[in-house]
Design a protein around this motif. Sequence first.
Motif, PDB file in Angstrom:
ATOM      1  N   VAL A  48      52.190  23.751  42.469  1.00 34.63           N
ATOM      2  CA  VAL A  48      51.543  23.741  40.751  1.00 34.63           C
ATOM      3  C   VAL A  48      50.724  24.773  40.769  1.00 34.63           C
ATOM      4  N   ALA A  49      50.632  25.532  39.414  1.00 37.14           N
ATOM      5  CA  ALA A  49      49.487  26.337  39.154  1.00 37.14           C
ATOM      6  C   ALA A  49      49.410  26.144  37.799  1.00 37.14           C
ATOM      7  N   ILE A  50      48.001  26.080  37.507  1.00 40.95           N
ATOM      8  CA  ILE A  50      47.569  25.722  36.063  1.00 40.95           C
ATOM      9  C   ILE A  50      46.444  26.695  35.481  1.00 40.95           C
ATOM     10  N   PRO A  51      47.383  27.801  35.178  1.00 39.54           N
ATOM     11  CA  PRO A  51      46.563  28.972  34.372  1.00 39.54           C
ATOM     12  C   PRO A  51      46.188  28.180  33.021  1.00 39.54           C
ATOM     13  N   HIS A  52      44.980  28.455  32.780  1.00 42.05           N
ATOM     14  CA  HIS A  52      44.060  27.874  31.534  1.00 42.05           C
ATOM     15  C   HIS A  52      42.927  28.801  31.366  1.00 42.05           C
ATOM     16  N   LEU A  53      42.931  29.017  29.863  1.00 45.93           N
ATOM     17  CA  LEU A  53      41.724  29.925  29.427  1.00 45.93           C
ATOM     18  C   LEU A  53      41.286  29.272  28.092  1.00 45.93           C
ATOM     19  N   ILE A  65      54.637  24.048  29.587  1.00 42.96           N
ATOM     20  CA  ILE A  65      54.938  23.398  30.743  1.00 42.96           C
ATOM     21  C   ILE A  65      56.471  24.261  31.180  1.00 42.96           C
ATOM     22  N   THR A  66      56.245  25.102  32.366  1.00 43.48           N
ATOM     23  CA  THR A  66      57.486  25.893  32.790  1.00 43.48           C
ATOM     24  C   THR A  66      57.746  25.404  34.187  1.00 43.48           C
ATOM     25  N   ILE A  67      59.226  24.894  34.361  1.00 40.16           N
ATOM     26  CA  ILE A  67      59.757  24.654  35.704  1.00 40.16           C
ATOM     27  C   ILE A  67      60.490  25.875  36.257  1.00 40.16           C
ATOM     28  N   ILE A  88      51.620  25.109  34.752  1.00 39.72           N
ATOM     29  CA  ILE A  88      51.242  24.201  33.298  1.00 39.72           C
ATOM     30  C   ILE A  88      50.147  25.076  32.876  1.00 39.72           C
ATOM     31  N   SER A  89      50.316  25.783  31.886  1.00 37.83           N
ATOM     32  CA  SER A  89      49.615  26.606  31.096  1.00 37.83           C
ATOM     33  C   SER A  89      48.932  26.322  30.056  1.00 37.83           C
TER      34      SER A  89
END
Length: 143
Positions: A48-53, A65-67, A88-89
């Motif tokens: 899992v990667a959670i790019p968040h800004l 949410i991208t699978i 999960i951005s």
Amino acid sequence: YKLVDNWKQYLETYLLNENIIEDRQSFADLLQSKFEQNPNWVLHPYPVAIPHLKDNMFKKPSILITILEEPIQLQRNQNDLNSVHYLISMFIPDNQKMAQFVSALSEALSEHLNDIEEFMQNPYEFKTILRNKLLNQIKNQLQ
């Protein structure tokens, strides 16, 4: 479910198409800078990667949410590539109330990291959790 070759370009295009950002280059620069500062967006050893800004460039909040149909390799540090199956951005305007919601969401996600493969097989369950977290956040703000 998406086939993504370039995750940064994928996010830029999504945010532009959804009218969440206006300037592709400003977003790309901010994303690159923050990713370099926060390699913990890749939740090793989980896929899992959670790019968040949080920034005022975002006209409205967005959770995507991208699978991934095919895993992508993201670098967590200089010598460490991680296979990522889920993005999960979260992108929000610079707003403390939205930041609290994102924090609650991250907490809910962390409760499912050990069974993430099974959990993400039913994305609607995750959507329900998101909705409940948001409703609780609104309820708490009204009290």
